[in-house]
Write a protein that holds these residues in place. Sequence first.
Motif, PDB file in Angstrom:
ATOM      1  N   MET A  90      10.219 -39.933  46.451  1.00 50.49           N
ATOM      2  CA  MET A  90       9.037 -39.193  46.064  1.00 50.49           C
ATOM      3  C   MET A  90       9.374 -37.702  45.876  1.00 50.49           C
ATOM      4  N   GLU A  91      10.377 -37.219  46.626  1.00 48.61           N
ATOM      5  CA  GLU A  91      10.760 -35.815  46.493  1.00 48.61           C
ATOM      6  C   GLU A  91      11.197 -35.496  45.066  1.00 48.61           C
ATOM      7  N   ASP A  92      11.953 -36.429  44.470  1.00 49.90           N
ATOM      8  CA  ASP A  92      12.385 -36.219  43.080  1.00 49.90           C
ATOM      9  C   ASP A  92      11.195 -36.113  42.139  1.00 49.90           C
ATOM     10  N   LYS A  93      10.224 -36.985  42.338  1.00 52.54           N
ATOM     11  CA  LYS A  93       9.042 -36.971  41.474  1.00 52.54           C
ATOM     12  C   LYS A  93       8.293 -35.645  41.592  1.00 52.54           C
ATOM     13  N   ILE A  94       8.159 -35.151  42.813  1.00 57.04           N
ATOM     14  CA  ILE A  94       7.473 -33.873  43.042  1.00 57.04           C
ATOM     15  C   ILE A  94       8.248 -32.737  42.386  1.00 57.04           C
ATOM     16  N   LEU A  95       9.575 -32.722  42.574  1.00 59.49           N
ATOM     17  CA  LEU A  95      10.393 -31.661  41.992  1.00 59.49           C
ATOM     18  C   LEU A  95      10.296 -31.678  40.469  1.00 59.49           C
ATOM     19  N   LYS A  96      10.352 -32.849  39.881  1.00 56.56           N
ATOM     20  CA  LYS A  96      10.233 -32.975  38.422  1.00 56.56           C
ATOM     21  C   LYS A  96       8.844 -32.553  37.943  1.00 56.56           C
ATOM     22  N   GLU A  97       7.832 -32.866  38.710  1.00 52.72           N
ATOM     23  CA  GLU A  97       6.464 -32.481  38.348  1.00 52.72           C
ATOM     24  C   GLU A  97       6.323 -30.959  38.360  1.00 52.72           C
ATOM     25  N   ILE A  98       6.855 -30.325  39.385  1.00 54.52           N
ATOM     26  CA  ILE A  98       6.799 -28.860  39.458  1.00 54.52           C
ATOM     27  C   ILE A  98       7.564 -28.257  38.292  1.00 54.52           C
ATOM     28  N   TYR A  99       8.740 -28.792  38.008  1.00 49.76           N
ATOM     29  CA  TYR A  99       9.512 -28.278  36.877  1.00 49.76           C
ATOM     30  C   TYR A  99       8.734 -28.463  35.572  1.00 49.76           C
ATOM     31  N   GLY A 100       8.082 -29.593  35.416  1.00 51.09           N
ATOM     32  CA  GLY A 100       7.285 -29.844  34.217  1.00 51.09           C
ATOM     33  C   GLY A 100       6.147 -28.848  34.049  1.00 51.09           C
ATOM     34  N   PRO A 137       0.170 -26.752  45.484  1.00 47.32           N
ATOM     35  CA  PRO A 137       0.326 -28.169  45.800  1.00 47.32           C
ATOM     36  C   PRO A 137      -0.865 -28.997  45.317  1.00 47.32           C
ATOM     37  N   GLU A 138      -2.035 -28.379  45.230  1.00 50.62           N
ATOM     38  CA  GLU A 138      -3.214 -29.094  44.737  1.00 50.62           C
ATOM     39  C   GLU A 138      -3.028 -29.507  43.275  1.00 50.62           C
ATOM     40  N   VAL A 139      -2.474 -28.615  42.472  1.00 49.37           N
ATOM     41  CA  VAL A 139      -2.229 -28.923  41.059  1.00 49.37           C
ATOM     42  C   VAL A 139      -1.178 -30.023  40.939  1.00 49.37           C
ATOM     43  N   VAL A 140      -0.119 -29.941  41.737  1.00 45.15           N
ATOM     44  CA  VAL A 140       0.917 -30.976  41.721  1.00 45.15           C
ATOM     45  C   VAL A 140       0.310 -32.316  42.116  1.00 45.15           C
ATOM     46  N   SER A 141      -0.532 -32.316  43.129  1.00 44.66           N
ATOM     47  CA  SER A 141      -1.190 -33.533  43.580  1.00 44.66           C
ATOM     48  C   SER A 141      -2.027 -34.157  42.468  1.00 44.66           C
ATOM     49  N   GLN A 142      -2.797 -33.321  41.784  1.00 47.41           N
ATOM     50  CA  GLN A 142      -3.660 -33.823  40.706  1.00 47.41           C
ATOM     51  C   GLN A 142      -2.855 -34.334  39.523  1.00 47.41           C
ATOM     52  N   THR A 143      -1.841 -33.599  39.096  1.00 46.87           N
ATOM     53  CA  THR A 143      -1.093 -34.010  37.908  1.00 46.87           C
ATOM     54  C   THR A 143      -0.177 -35.197  38.175  1.00 46.87           C
ATOM     55  N   ALA A 178      18.632 -26.866  38.831  1.00 43.41           N
ATOM     56  CA  ALA A 178      19.919 -27.551  38.688  1.00 43.41           C
ATOM     57  C   ALA A 178      19.826 -28.999  39.167  1.00 43.41           C
ATOM     58  N   GLU A 179      19.062 -29.231  40.230  1.00 49.55           N
ATOM     59  CA  GLU A 179      18.890 -30.586  40.772  1.00 49.55           C
ATOM     60  C   GLU A 179      18.198 -31.505  39.767  1.00 49.55           C
ATOM     61  N   ILE A 180      17.306 -30.952  38.966  1.00 53.77           N
ATOM     62  CA  ILE A 180      16.615 -31.743  37.943  1.00 53.77           C
ATOM     63  C   ILE A 180      17.625 -32.321  36.951  1.00 53.77           C
ATOM     64  N   GLU A 234      -1.479 -34.540  51.004  1.00 56.22           N
ATOM     65  CA  GLU A 234      -0.678 -34.544  52.230  1.00 56.22           C
ATOM     66  C   GLU A 234       0.765 -34.934  51.932  1.00 56.22           C
ATOM     67  N   ASP A 235       0.956 -35.916  51.037  1.00 52.27           N
ATOM     68  CA  ASP A 235       2.303 -36.345  50.663  1.00 52.27           C
ATOM     69  C   ASP A 235       3.020 -35.261  49.865  1.00 52.27           C
ATOM     70  N   VAL A 236       2.289 -34.598  48.986  1.00 52.22           N
ATOM     71  CA  VAL A 236       2.875 -33.500  48.211  1.00 52.22           C
ATOM     72  C   VAL A 236       3.343 -32.398  49.146  1.00 52.22           C
ATOM     73  N   MET A 237       2.507 -32.027  50.096  1.00 56.38           N
ATOM     74  CA  MET A 237       2.865 -30.970  51.045  1.00 56.38           C
ATOM     75  C   MET A 237       4.100 -31.352  51.858  1.00 56.38           C
ATOM     76  N   ALA A 238       4.158 -32.592  52.304  1.00 58.68           N
ATOM     77  CA  ALA A 238       5.311 -33.051  53.090  1.00 58.68           C
ATOM     78  C   ALA A 238       6.585 -33.012  52.245  1.00 58.68           C
ATOM     79  N   CYS A 239       6.502 -33.466  51.026  1.00 59.66           N
ATOM     80  CA  CYS A 239       7.664 -33.455  50.128  1.00 59.66           C
ATOM     81  C   CYS A 239       8.082 -32.029  49.798  1.00 59.66           C
ATOM     82  N   CYS A 240       7.133 -31.150  49.599  1.00 60.63           N
ATOM     83  CA  CYS A 240       7.454 -29.748  49.301  1.00 60.63           C
ATOM     84  C   CYS A 240       8.179 -29.100  50.467  1.00 60.63           C
TER      85      CYS A 240
END
Length: 95
Positions: free
Chosen positions: A1-11, A26-32, A73-75, A38-44
């Motif tokens: 899930m961390e990868d998905k969050i990182l990619k979402e933020i990069y997007g 984190p609210e915007v990341v959660s919505q998109t 770079a991780e992306i 709570e999961d977004v915050m934990a992953c962040c």
Amino acid sequence: MEDKILKEIYGLVKGDASPVHLPVSPEVVSQTAGIPLEDVMACCRILENHGYLTSGRGVHGAVYYYITKMGIAEIFKPSLSLYLYTLASGNRKRA
């Protein structure tokens, strides 16, 4: 899930000439991403511990995250660091 969050933020910031300077809530990341806040915050927090994100406080104490150059770079070339953390927590699947 961390990868998905990182990619979402990069997007959310990739169209900017300097994406490392754009804050993302984190609210915007959660919505998109369609992931509970709570999961977004934990992953962040995990991503921040690995150096892929950094956080700051906004108005009224709201938390915002910034992607780092290491996160960008991780992306493009994933490392093993998130695999090691995920295996240590007992979850053997990488999102």
